[in-house]
Design a protein around this motif. Structure first.
Motif, PDB file in Angstrom:
ATOM      1  N   MET A  65       0.934  -1.113   0.064  1.00  0.00           N
ATOM      2  CA  MET A  65       0.292  -0.274   0.055  1.00  0.00           C
ATOM      3  C   MET A  65       0.753   1.684  -0.164  1.00  0.00           C
ATOM      4  O   MET A  65       0.335   2.301  -0.020  1.00  0.00           O
ATOM      5  CB  MET A  65      -1.016  -0.151   1.095  1.00  0.00           C
ATOM      6  CG  MET A  65      -1.937  -0.745   1.457  1.00  0.00           C
ATOM      7  SD  MET A  65      -3.121  -1.218   3.031  1.00  0.00           S
ATOM      8  CE  MET A  65      -4.986  -2.175   2.877  1.00  0.00           C
ATOM      9  N   LYS A  66       2.131   1.476  -0.069  1.00  0.00           N
ATOM     10  CA  LYS A  66       2.978   2.769  -0.049  1.00  0.00           C
ATOM     11  C   LYS A  66       2.959   3.207   1.340  1.00  0.00           C
ATOM     12  O   LYS A  66       2.937   4.293   1.100  1.00  0.00           O
ATOM     13  CB  LYS A  66       2.832   3.043  -0.883  1.00  0.00           C
ATOM     14  CG  LYS A  66       2.843   2.601  -2.610  1.00  0.00           C
ATOM     15  CD  LYS A  66       4.183   2.092  -2.821  1.00  0.00           C
ATOM     16  CE  LYS A  66       4.583   1.642  -4.559  1.00  0.00           C
ATOM     17  NZ  LYS A  66       4.737   0.103  -4.496  1.00  0.00           N
ATOM     18  N   VAL A  67       2.681   2.735   2.323  1.00  0.00           N
ATOM     19  CA  VAL A  67       2.769   3.002   3.419  1.00  0.00           C
ATOM     20  C   VAL A  67       3.987   2.632   4.551  1.00  0.00           C
ATOM     21  O   VAL A  67       3.860   1.702   4.693  1.00  0.00           O
ATOM     22  CB  VAL A  67       1.403   2.863   4.699  1.00  0.00           C
ATOM     23  CG1 VAL A  67       1.446   3.040   5.470  1.00  0.00           C
ATOM     24  CG2 VAL A  67      -0.084   2.704   3.973  1.00  0.00           C
ATOM     25  N   GLU A  68       4.490   3.534   5.014  1.00  0.00           N
ATOM     26  CA  GLU A  68       5.356   3.807   5.706  1.00  0.00           C
ATOM     27  C   GLU A  68       5.580   3.866   7.085  1.00  0.00           C
ATOM     28  O   GLU A  68       5.054   4.957   7.242  1.00  0.00           O
ATOM     29  CB  GLU A  68       6.793   4.899   4.899  1.00  0.00           C
ATOM     30  CG  GLU A  68       7.323   4.288   3.655  1.00  0.00           C
ATOM     31  CD  GLU A  68       8.461   4.365   3.140  1.00  0.00           C
ATOM     32  OE1 GLU A  68       9.464   5.120   3.795  1.00  0.00           O
ATOM     33  OE2 GLU A  68       8.689   5.055   1.754  1.00  0.00           O
ATOM     34  N   VAL A  69       6.316   3.230   7.644  1.00  0.00           N
ATOM     35  CA  VAL A  69       5.652   3.900   9.609  1.00  0.00           C
ATOM     36  C   VAL A  69       6.893   3.477  10.048  1.00  0.00           C
ATOM     37  O   VAL A  69       8.270   3.028   9.585  1.00  0.00           O
ATOM     38  CB  VAL A  69       5.227   2.182   9.869  1.00  0.00           C
ATOM     39  CG1 VAL A  69       3.735   2.416   9.362  1.00  0.00           C
ATOM     40  CG2 VAL A  69       5.864   1.067   9.481  1.00  0.00           C
ATOM     41  N   GLU A  70       7.024   4.112  10.898  1.00  0.00           N
ATOM     42  CA  GLU A  70       8.483   4.382  11.620  1.00  0.00           C
ATOM     43  C   GLU A  70       9.272   3.331  12.557  1.00  0.00           C
ATOM     44  O   GLU A  70      10.008   2.424  12.471  1.00  0.00           O
ATOM     45  CB  GLU A  70       8.967   5.408  12.743  1.00  0.00           C
ATOM     46  CG  GLU A  70       8.426   7.079  11.549  1.00  0.00           C
ATOM     47  CD  GLU A  70       8.681   7.632  13.146  1.00  0.00           C
ATOM     48  OE1 GLU A  70       9.383   8.051  13.896  1.00  0.00           O
ATOM     49  OE2 GLU A  70       7.866   9.365  12.498  1.00  0.00           O
ATOM     50  N   ALA A  71       8.074   2.848  13.765  1.00  0.00           N
ATOM     51  CA  ALA A  71       7.790   1.415  14.163  1.00  0.00           C
ATOM     52  C   ALA A  71       7.101   0.349  14.461  1.00  0.00           C
ATOM     53  O   ALA A  71       5.825   1.740  13.621  1.00  0.00           O
ATOM     54  CB  ALA A  71       8.558   2.344  15.053  1.00  0.00           C
ATOM     55  N   PHE A  72       6.740  -0.200  14.492  1.00  0.00           N
ATOM     56  CA  PHE A  72       5.478  -1.501  14.376  1.00  0.00           C
ATOM     57  C   PHE A  72       5.866  -2.200  15.992  1.00  0.00           C
ATOM     58  O   PHE A  72       7.197  -3.530  15.575  1.00  0.00           O
ATOM     59  CB  PHE A  72       5.034  -1.419  13.110  1.00  0.00           C
ATOM     60  CG  PHE A  72       4.508  -3.147  13.263  1.00  0.00           C
ATOM     61  CD1 PHE A  72       2.390  -2.051  13.712  1.00  0.00           C
ATOM     62  CD2 PHE A  72       4.391  -4.151  12.728  1.00  0.00           C
ATOM     63  CE1 PHE A  72       2.102  -3.347  13.494  1.00  0.00           C
ATOM     64  CE2 PHE A  72       3.101  -5.306  13.111  1.00  0.00           C
ATOM     65  CZ  PHE A  72       2.269  -4.851  13.260  1.00  0.00           C
ATOM     66  N   ASN A  73       4.917  -2.170  17.025  1.00  0.00           N
ATOM     67  CA  ASN A  73       5.089  -3.742  18.010  1.00  0.00           C
ATOM     68  C   ASN A  73       4.112  -4.673  17.172  1.00  0.00           C
ATOM     69  O   ASN A  73       2.402  -3.518  17.286  1.00  0.00           O
ATOM     70  CB  ASN A  73       5.431  -3.042  18.798  1.00  0.00           C
ATOM     71  CG  ASN A  73       6.639  -2.240  19.331  1.00  0.00           C
ATOM     72  OD1 ASN A  73       7.067  -0.869  18.344  1.00  0.00           O
ATOM     73  ND2 ASN A  73       7.754  -2.548  20.288  1.00  0.00           N
ATOM     74  N   VAL A  74       3.984  -5.892  17.445  1.00  0.00           N
ATOM     75  CA  VAL A  74       2.562  -6.119  17.953  1.00  0.00           C
ATOM     76  C   VAL A  74       2.668  -6.998  19.339  1.00  0.00           C
ATOM     77  O   VAL A  74       3.501  -7.836  19.687  1.00  0.00           O
ATOM     78  CB  VAL A  74       2.144  -7.687  17.124  1.00  0.00           C
ATOM     79  CG1 VAL A  74       0.887  -8.725  17.601  1.00  0.00           C
ATOM     80  CG2 VAL A  74       1.898  -6.849  15.802  1.00  0.00           C
TER      81      VAL A  74
END
Length: 138
Positions: A64-73
């Motif tokens: 989707m061309k979405v860039e996140v700085e950080a991601f946690n689950v």
């Protein structure tokens, strides 16, 4: 298709598993008679869920061309009091960090993972209540 894990008993209550050439050690607490050499086996269920859905969400967001700085689950699980002590409810918290993240795309990626792609979620949903929450931190 079949997945196989070979768990070899090593000492006291510790086991070493071979998973696709990667070693995984599970053990019990010292109070229970183990040596605390690795995580408890049941908690690996939480790791499996977090890893499975996390990989899905990142792959979908990249498309989707979405860039996140950080991601946690983060996975929280409620355990029964009686034996066999099992999880009866899990909550999956998807925590994204970034500026101007499109909530609708984050929601779509999570929904696709939960409803279409993540086999761990699909299995757990048959056994217990699994709910989710999306958090965005800046």
């Amino acid at each position: 298709m079949k997945h196989v894990v070979d768990m070899a008993w090593t000492d006291k209550l510790a086991f070493e598993g071979d998973m696709d050439g990667h070693k995984v050690i599970v053990d019990a607490t010292e109070e229970a008679g183990g040596s605390d050499l690795g995580p408890r086996p049941k908690k690996l269920m939480l790791t499996a869920l977090a890893g499975c859905t996390g990989v899905d969400v990142i792959m979908i967001l990249k498309k989707m061309k979405v860039e996140v700085e950080a991601f946690n689950v983060i996975v929280e699980a409620d355990v029964t009091e009686e034996h066999p002590k099992r999880y009866y409810k899990m909550k999956v918290i998807y925590q994204f960090k970034g500026k101007n993240l499109p909530l609708e795309k984050l929601e779509k990626a999570v929904k696709l993972s939960e409803e279409k792609y993540c086999g761990v979620t699909a299995a757990y949903q048959k056994a217990m209540d699994v709910e989710s929450e999306i958090r965005i931190v800046e």
